[in-house]
Design a protein around this motif. Structure first.
Motif, mmCIF file in Angstrom:
data_model
loop_
_atom_site.group_PDB
_atom_site.id
_atom_site.type_symbol
_atom_site.label_atom_id
_atom_site.label_comp_id
_atom_site.label_asym_id
_atom_site.label_seq_id
_atom_site.Cartn_x
_atom_site.Cartn_y
_atom_site.Cartn_z
ATOM 1 N N SER A 1 0.827 -1.208 0.000
ATOM 2 C CA SER A 1 0.000 0.000 0.000
ATOM 3 C C SER A 1 0.862 1.258 0.000
ATOM 4 O O SER A 1 0.596 2.211 -0.744
ATOM 5 C CB SER A 1 -0.930 0.007 1.211
ATOM 6 N N ALA A 2 1.880 1.268 0.842
ATOM 7 C CA ALA A 2 2.762 2.436 0.915
ATOM 8 C C ALA A 2 3.478 2.660 -0.413
ATOM 9 O O ALA A 2 3.557 3.793 -0.900
ATOM 10 C CB ALA A 2 3.780 2.249 2.040
ATOM 11 N N ALA A 3 3.981 1.583 -1.015
ATOM 12 C CA ALA A 3 4.687 1.719 -2.286
ATOM 13 C C ALA A 3 3.740 2.217 -3.373
ATOM 14 O O ALA A 3 4.117 3.070 -4.193
ATOM 15 C CB ALA A 3 5.304 0.380 -2.683
ATOM 16 N N ALA A 4 2.498 1.699 -3.389
ATOM 17 C CA ALA A 4 1.528 2.132 -4.381
ATOM 18 C C ALA A 4 1.182 3.610 -4.190
ATOM 19 O O ALA A 4 1.051 4.362 -5.167
ATOM 20 C CB ALA A 4 0.266 1.272 -4.294
ATOM 21 N N ALA A 5 1.038 4.039 -2.937
ATOM 22 C CA ALA A 5 0.734 5.435 -2.661
ATOM 23 C C ALA A 5 1.875 6.337 -3.122
ATOM 24 O O ALA A 5 1.647 7.387 -3.743
ATOM 25 C CB ALA A 5 0.472 5.630 -1.174
ATOM 26 N N LEU A 6 3.098 5.961 -2.820
ATOM 27 C CA LEU A 6 4.244 6.772 -3.215
ATOM 28 C C LEU A 6 4.379 6.836 -4.736
ATOM 29 O O LEU A 6 4.684 7.897 -5.295
ATOM 30 C CB LEU A 6 5.518 6.214 -2.583
ATOM 31 N N THR A 7 4.136 5.721 -5.402
ATOM 32 C CA THR A 7 4.177 5.707 -6.864
ATOM 33 C C THR A 7 3.146 6.663 -7.438
ATOM 34 O O THR A 7 3.430 7.440 -8.361
ATOM 35 C CB THR A 7 3.917 4.286 -7.392
ATOM 36 N N ARG A 8 1.942 6.621 -6.879
ATOM 37 C CA ARG A 8 0.863 7.481 -7.367
ATOM 38 C C ARG A 8 1.193 8.960 -7.135
ATOM 39 O O ARG A 8 0.932 9.808 -7.997
ATOM 40 C CB ARG A 8 -0.437 7.129 -6.651
ATOM 41 N N LEU A 9 1.755 9.262 -5.987
ATOM 42 C CA LEU A 9 2.115 10.647 -5.687
ATOM 43 C C LEU A 9 3.209 11.147 -6.628
ATOM 44 O O LEU A 9 3.180 12.300 -7.073
ATOM 45 C CB LEU A 9 2.547 10.769 -4.231
ATOM 46 N N LYS A 10 4.158 10.296 -6.943
ATOM 47 C CA LYS A 10 5.188 10.679 -7.901
ATOM 48 C C LYS A 10 4.585 10.923 -9.276
ATOM 49 O O LYS A 10 5.006 11.843 -10.002
ATOM 50 C CB LYS A 10 6.274 9.599 -7.957
ATOM 51 N N GLN A 11 3.591 10.114 -9.657
ATOM 52 C CA GLN A 11 2.919 10.326 -10.937
ATOM 53 C C GLN A 11 2.225 11.688 -10.979
ATOM 54 O O GLN A 11 2.096 12.292 -12.052
ATOM 55 C CB GLN A 11 1.898 9.213 -11.169
ATOM 56 N N GLU A 12 1.780 12.162 -9.812
ATOM 57 C CA GLU A 12 1.118 13.464 -9.728
ATOM 58 C C GLU A 12 2.109 14.618 -9.590
ATOM 59 O O GLU A 12 1.701 15.773 -9.476
ATOM 60 C CB GLU A 12 0.149 13.478 -8.547
#
Length: 217
Positions: free
Chosen positions: A147-158
């Motif tokens: 979950s943390a990795a997915a959240a960080l990936t998504r934030l980087k995409q933004e």
């Protein structure tokens, strides 16, 4: 506690201050009430925020005390924002906002698929100017790390470029996951518990943080 927050951290920063460890022990207890659990999480988040914001930039400002003019220091601009991983991350926000009440807050909704243990996104709302802000991402538990990795990936995409992950408890597996996928993101935690069970729960842990915060099952 740590003396400086590094811009790059391959290893997590474990906060071993006596007050943090004392409060964490009481947080773990099965007999701690919902009200007590919420209070302890708030107190711990305040202490953790103190460390997470240790290296925020400052600027000089001219002020006048009741006695005379002087030069003081203040935070240099709107540099920091908090991002909560729903729903349990919201439990960490109150104490942090006590310290930094002007900080914008974003939310990312993720749930863990019970079969694959992978994170599935269902909600995203972020502050403006995320690319120029220090993004402190909060979630009580770093278990598998998915979950943390997915959240960080998504934030980087933004567009987020300066990220920090803050959690109460972590595991070697979760830390390894973030180190592999996001080696540029420092991790601050109060403890590293030894293992996960077959359901992906941290052991010895403290149970389901969201259920204990919100008195749900």
């Amino acid at each position: 506690m740590m003396t400086q927050l590094p811009a790059f951290a391959a290893s997590p920063i474990v906060l071993d201050h006596p007050l943090i460890q004392h409060k964490l022990t009481h947080l773990r207890k099965a007999e701690t009430s919902t009200a007590g659990f919420r209070r302890l999480v708030r107190e711990l988040s305040l202490l953790m925020c103190y460390e997470a914001t240790r290296d925020l930039p400052l600027e000089k400002v001219e002020i006048t005390t009741p006695l005379e003019p002087t030069t003081g220091m203040q935070l240099a601009g709107p540099d920091v924002c908090f991002i909560s991983i729903l729903r349990a991350g919201n439990g960490l926000l109150d104490g942090m906002l006590d310290l930094v009440p002007f900080a914008p807050v974003g939310h990312i909704g993720l749930y863990r698929d019970p079969n694959t243990l992978e994170a599935v996104e269902y909600y995203l709302k972020l502050p403006t100017q995320i690319a120029s802000r220090r993004c402190v991402v909060v979630d009580p538990m770093l278990a598998t790390g998915h979950s943390a990795a997915a959240a960080l990936t998504r934030l980087k995409q933004e567009g987020a470029k300066r990220l920090l992950f803050v959690c109460l408890l972590s595991t070697p597996q979760g830390i390894a996951c973030l180190k592999e996928q996001h080696p540029d993101v420092p991790v601050i935690t109060c403890a590293i518990d030894p293992t996960l069970d077959e359901h992906g729960y941290i052991r010895p842990g403290l149970g389901d943080a969201g259920d204990r915060l919100f008195s749900t099952k």
